[in-house]
Scaffold this motif. Structure first.
Motif, PDB file in Angstrom:
ATOM      1  N   ARG A   1       0.782  -1.135   0.079  1.00  0.00           N
ATOM      2  CA  ARG A   1      -0.006   0.076   0.034  1.00  0.00           C
ATOM      3  C   ARG A   1       0.788   1.366  -0.062  1.00  0.00           C
ATOM      4  NH1 ARG A   1      -3.134  -1.525   4.117  1.00  0.00           N
ATOM      5  NH2 ARG A   1      -2.120   0.178   5.597  1.00  0.00           N
ATOM      6  N   LEU A   2       1.974   1.179   0.904  1.00  0.00           N
ATOM      7  CA  LEU A   2       2.767   2.458   0.950  1.00  0.00           C
ATOM      8  C   LEU A   2       3.335   2.719  -0.584  1.00  0.00           C
ATOM      9  CD1 LEU A   2       4.493   1.825   4.463  1.00  0.00           C
ATOM     10  CD2 LEU A   2       2.607   3.541   3.889  1.00  0.00           C
ATOM     11  N   VAL A   3       4.149   1.602  -1.016  1.00  0.00           N
ATOM     12  CA  VAL A   3       4.703   1.690  -2.212  1.00  0.00           C
ATOM     13  C   VAL A   3       3.809   2.078  -3.308  1.00  0.00           C
ATOM     14  CG1 VAL A   3       5.821   0.476  -4.214  1.00  0.00           C
ATOM     15  CG2 VAL A   3       6.552  -0.097  -1.788  1.00  0.00           C
ATOM     16  N   ALA A   4       2.668   1.824  -3.549  1.00  0.00           N
ATOM     17  CA  ALA A   4       1.687   2.045  -4.333  1.00  0.00           C
ATOM     18  C   ALA A   4       1.233   3.698  -4.189  1.00  0.00           C
ATOM     19  CB  ALA A   4       0.248   1.267  -4.431  1.00  0.00           C
ATOM     20  N   ALA A   5       1.196   3.973  -3.160  1.00  0.00           N
ATOM     21  CA  ALA A   5       0.687   5.281  -2.601  1.00  0.00           C
ATOM     22  C   ALA A   5       1.730   6.325  -3.037  1.00  0.00           C
ATOM     23  CB  ALA A   5       0.317   5.384  -1.223  1.00  0.00           C
ATOM     24  N   LYS A   6       3.161   6.045  -2.935  1.00  0.00           N
ATOM     25  CA  LYS A   6       4.256   6.700  -3.227  1.00  0.00           C
ATOM     26  C   LYS A   6       4.386   6.835  -4.766  1.00  0.00           C
ATOM     27  CE  LYS A   6       7.758   4.413  -4.143  1.00  0.00           C
ATOM     28  NZ  LYS A   6       8.596   4.072  -5.404  1.00  0.00           N
ATOM     29  N   ASP A   7       3.924   5.859  -5.498  1.00  0.00           N
ATOM     30  CA  ASP A   7       4.129   5.820  -6.924  1.00  0.00           C
ATOM     31  C   ASP A   7       2.898   6.692  -7.434  1.00  0.00           C
ATOM     32  OD1 ASP A   7       6.344   4.261  -6.987  1.00  0.00           O
ATOM     33  OD2 ASP A   7       5.436   2.732  -8.535  1.00  0.00           O
ATOM     34  N   LEU A   8       1.773   6.762  -6.951  1.00  0.00           N
ATOM     35  CA  LEU A   8       0.846   7.399  -7.349  1.00  0.00           C
ATOM     36  C   LEU A   8       0.993   8.877  -7.165  1.00  0.00           C
ATOM     37  CD1 LEU A   8      -2.210   4.821  -6.782  1.00  0.00           C
ATOM     38  CD2 LEU A   8      -1.265   5.506  -9.065  1.00  0.00           C
ATOM     39  N   ARG A   9       1.529   9.046  -5.835  1.00  0.00           N
ATOM     40  CA  ARG A   9       1.711  10.519  -5.467  1.00  0.00           C
ATOM     41  C   ARG A   9       2.883  11.278  -6.384  1.00  0.00           C
ATOM     42  NH1 ARG A   9       3.820   9.690  -0.225  1.00  0.00           N
ATOM     43  NH2 ARG A   9       1.765   9.007   0.215  1.00  0.00           N
ATOM     44  N   ILE A  10       4.002  10.382  -6.826  1.00  0.00           N
ATOM     45  CA  ILE A  10       4.784  11.052  -7.822  1.00  0.00           C
ATOM     46  C   ILE A  10       4.086  11.305  -8.969  1.00  0.00           C
ATOM     47  CG2 ILE A  10       6.728  10.154  -9.174  1.00  0.00           C
ATOM     48  CD1 ILE A  10       7.793   8.843  -6.704  1.00  0.00           C
ATOM     49  N   GLU A  11       3.102  10.209  -9.541  1.00  0.00           N
ATOM     50  CA  GLU A  11       2.724  10.558 -10.866  1.00  0.00           C
ATOM     51  C   GLU A  11       1.681  11.819 -10.913  1.00  0.00           C
ATOM     52  OE1 GLU A  11       3.633   9.694 -13.474  1.00  0.00           O
ATOM     53  OE2 GLU A  11       4.848   8.008 -12.591  1.00  0.00           O
ATOM     54  N   LEU A  12       0.810  11.908  -9.613  1.00  0.00           N
ATOM     55  CA  LEU A  12      -0.101  12.909  -9.616  1.00  0.00           C
ATOM     56  C   LEU A  12       0.731  14.465  -9.512  1.00  0.00           C
ATOM     57  CD1 LEU A  12      -2.811  11.875  -7.094  1.00  0.00           C
ATOM     58  CD2 LEU A  12      -3.151  12.747  -9.506  1.00  0.00           C
ATOM     59  N   ARG A  13       2.075  14.425  -9.128  1.00  0.00           N
ATOM     60  CA  ARG A  13       2.610  15.598  -8.918  1.00  0.00           C
ATOM     61  C   ARG A  13       3.457  15.964 -10.191  1.00  0.00           C
ATOM     62  NH1 ARG A  13       4.921  15.275  -2.657  1.00  0.00           N
ATOM     63  NH2 ARG A  13       2.596  15.438  -1.916  1.00  0.00           N
ATOM     64  N   SER A  14       3.931  14.848 -10.652  1.00  0.00           N
ATOM     65  CA  SER A  14       4.725  15.148 -12.230  1.00  0.00           C
ATOM     66  C   SER A  14       3.765  15.045 -13.255  1.00  0.00           C
ATOM     67  CB  SER A  14       5.617  13.928 -12.137  1.00  0.00           C
ATOM     68  OG  SER A  14       5.004  12.655 -12.558  1.00  0.00           O
ATOM     69  N   ARG A  15       2.753  14.458 -13.195  1.00  0.00           N
ATOM     70  CA  ARG A  15       1.751  14.769 -14.263  1.00  0.00           C
ATOM     71  C   ARG A  15       2.622  14.057 -15.759  1.00  0.00           C
ATOM     72  NH1 ARG A  15      -2.240  16.735 -12.116  1.00  0.00           N
ATOM     73  NH2 ARG A  15      -2.231  18.412 -10.766  1.00  0.00           N
ATOM     74  N   VAL A  16       3.330  13.348 -15.552  1.00  0.00           N
ATOM     75  CA  VAL A  16       3.771  12.354 -16.899  1.00  0.00           C
ATOM     76  C   VAL A  16       2.879  11.812 -17.685  1.00  0.00           C
ATOM     77  CG1 VAL A  16       5.639  10.741 -17.696  1.00  0.00           C
ATOM     78  CG2 VAL A  16       6.308  12.617 -16.068  1.00  0.00           C
ATOM     79  N   VAL A  17       2.158  10.899 -16.673  1.00  0.00           N
ATOM     80  CA  VAL A  17       1.100   9.926 -17.209  1.00  0.00           C
ATOM     81  C   VAL A  17       0.055  10.900 -17.956  1.00  0.00           C
ATOM     82  CG1 VAL A  17      -0.667   8.200 -16.792  1.00  0.00           C
ATOM     83  CG2 VAL A  17       1.560   8.170 -15.526  1.00  0.00           C
ATOM     84  N   THR A  18      -0.353  11.896 -17.327  1.00  0.00           N
ATOM     85  CA  THR A  18      -1.484  12.467 -17.930  1.00  0.00           C
ATOM     86  C   THR A  18      -1.143  13.555 -19.226  1.00  0.00           C
ATOM     87  OG1 THR A  18      -1.350  14.120 -16.166  1.00  0.00           O
ATOM     88  CG2 THR A  18      -3.275  12.584 -15.773  1.00  0.00           C
ATOM     89  N   ASN A  19       0.000  14.031 -18.749  1.00  0.00           N
ATOM     90  CA  ASN A  19       0.267  14.916 -20.063  1.00  0.00           C
ATOM     91  C   ASN A  19       1.350  14.225 -21.033  1.00  0.00           C
ATOM     92  OD1 ASN A  19      -0.593  16.665 -18.194  1.00  0.00           O
ATOM     93  ND2 ASN A  19       1.178  17.938 -17.918  1.00  0.00           N
TER      94      ASN A  19
END
Lengths: 269, 225
Positions: B6-24
């Motif tokens: 859970r912690l690893v997943a939360a960390k990864d998703l937090r990074i993606e939310l902030r960096s927006r590489v996936v969405t952009n």
């Protein structure tokens, strides 16, 4: 990694002349991978291949339906047999390497050598099969489950060989590639099953099912001769390749020692 | 193990939310792939017929990028080494990264499905919703599991990212076949009926079961170096 001071030549020279081997004393050179057994095996392979040529090309009759093109199958069946044996051997050796009680780099090298031979014979299988298919079905390729799975196996084991070439220590290479080989064992039946579901036109092998198709005795004999000849060839290739790999590993180790020695000597100056 | 995940997943998703590489970056890539498919296949009838396959093909291409991205953030600062040095359970890391990847994939697939509905004129029908949702769930989890497994392997070695597609694509072939057929059944592409889709969902289920166990066991030996 290794830079200037040590040339490749020097490393080879250092590794190829280990202390106990004395040149010119009639002792066998440490760099050869042949033994009396492999030489006998090699000769047996050549004889078996010659006999197979004789039977496959001249003594066995042409097929009633397929004509002369049936002779391609003596190659095709022999090579596909070797390829599957080779990949099976890779899986068994990989498991043996990972199992703590039998772990040894020899298993890793057998797995690697076997996979290399398997990929080679899989390529030959696909090539001979495409030629035969063009003559028998009018097309080089059909999306049949067995054909497609074979192509997947081919690609998967090219990937396996790439994983072996990733570098790192020999133990790393062994563990990494063994895991990949075992994952391939997991994946291949699933690929086969799904392609079978996808395309239902599987033709079951016709030799095992003798109630429907009666092969001419000489054809059957040639077919089994092909299995024997190619199995001998497989064994000969894997034994040699495995020994060459052991030498390469030894060369890597000794090359490192040699480079370290050189550095220390530089420090003394 | 699950807390770690859970912690690893939360960390990864937090990074993606902030960096927006996936969405952009990844989402626009997937969208342009869908448009390019239409160019290549030319006629409307063909595109409408093969739309479910194109959705999954675009998903696979994007998966390759997502997996590399997922492990780029680990190797960049030696994060994997740090986690291993801290004695974190590799199975937990595996499940956590797979979970984060599954979440990213799910977003991507929803966008791709919407693209297919709009560009390729697919119709969502009420009778196929259960099959559609379960197919997308199973396929997403399966892809995330194998993606993480082989991503971890390829990430261990610097400069060998080219290896990932070679290793990953043959393995995910059953997902492509199963998910495409099931999606066709759910959407009714070319007159397919919903009942045809269930065996394919079963295939996806077997895939998920196999690689959740195999991946959890194999991930540790693969990244321990």
């Amino acid at each position: 990694m290794t830079d200037n001071a040590v040339t490749h030549q020097q490393v080879i020279a250092a590794a190829a002349s280990p202390a106990p081997t004395v040149a010119g004393t009639g002792q066998r050179r440490a760099s050869a991978s042949g033994t009396p057994f492999t030489r006998a095996l090699g000769i047996a392979t050549i004889i078996a291949m010659a006999v197979l040529l004789l039977f496959g090309l001249f003594l066995s009759p042409a097929d009633v339906v397929q004509g002369e093109s049936v002779r391609i199958l003596y190659i095709h069946v022999g090579t596909v047999w070797v390829a599957y044996v080779a990949f099976g051997m890779t899986a068994i050796s990989s498991a043996a390497f990972l199992w703590k009680r039998t772990t040894s780099l020899t298993w890793d090298r057998i797995a690697g050598a076997s996979a290399e031979v398997g990929v080679l014979f899989m390529a030959l299988t696909l090539f001979a099969g495409a030629l035969w298919g063009r003559l028998a079905w009018g097309k080089f390729w059909v999306w049949d489950a067995r054909v497609t799975t074979t192509a997947f196996l081919f690609i998967s084991y090219i990937g396996y060989l790439a994983v072996r070439g990733l570098g790192g220590s020999h133990q790393q290479r062994g563990r990494r590639s063994a895991v990949v080989a075992l994952l391939a064992v997991l994946e291949i039946p699933l690929v086969h099953f799904s392609v079978k579901l996808w395309r239902g036109l599987h033709q079951d092998s016709s030799v095992a099912d003798t109630t429907h198709v009666k092969l001419h005795d000489l054809m059957l004999f040639s077919l089994f001769l092909a299995l024997v000849a190619f199995t001998l060839l497989y064994a000969w290739l894997v034994i040699h390749r495995q020994r060459v790999m052991a030498m390469q590993d030894a060369l890597d180790d000794k090359g490192l020692d040699y480079a370290l020695q050189q550095r220390r000597r530089e420090g003394d100056l | 193990m699950f807390r770690t995940a859970r912690l690893v997943a939360a960390k990864d998703l937090r990074i993606e939310l902030r960096s927006r590489v996936v969405t952009n970056q990844v989402l626009p890539f997937a969208a342009i792939v869908m448009v390019m498919f239409a160019f290549a296949l030319n006629t409307d009838a063909v595109v409408e017929r093969v739309a479910p396959g194109l959705v999954w093909l675009a998903t696979l291409f994007s998966l390759l990028i997502l997996v590399q991205r997922s492990f780029a953030i680990e190797t960049a600062d030696g994060a994997t080494d740090a986690m291993r040095a801290a004695g974190i359970d590799p199975a937990g890391i595996f499940l956590g990264k797979a979970l984060a990847l599954a979440a990213e994939l799910a977003v991507l697939e929803i966008v791709l499905l919407a693209t297919a509905v709009i560009l390729y004129r697919q119709d969502l029908r009420a009778s196929g919703v259960v099959l559609l949702v379960s197919t997308f769930l199973a396929a997403t989890i399966g892809l995330a599991l194998v993606g993480t497994l082989y991503g971890g392997l390829a990430a261990g070695v610097r400069g060998r990212e080219t290896l990932l597609p070679l290793l990953l694509l043959p393995v995910v072939a059953p997902v492509l076949i199963g998910a495409t057929r099931a999606t066709e059944a759910a959407l009714g592409t070319a007159g397919a009926v919903v009942a045809d889709g269930w065996p394919w969902l079963g295939l996806l289920g077997v895939f998920v079961a196999l690689f959740s166990v195999g991946g959890t066991l194999a991930f540790g030996p693969l990244i321990e170096e």
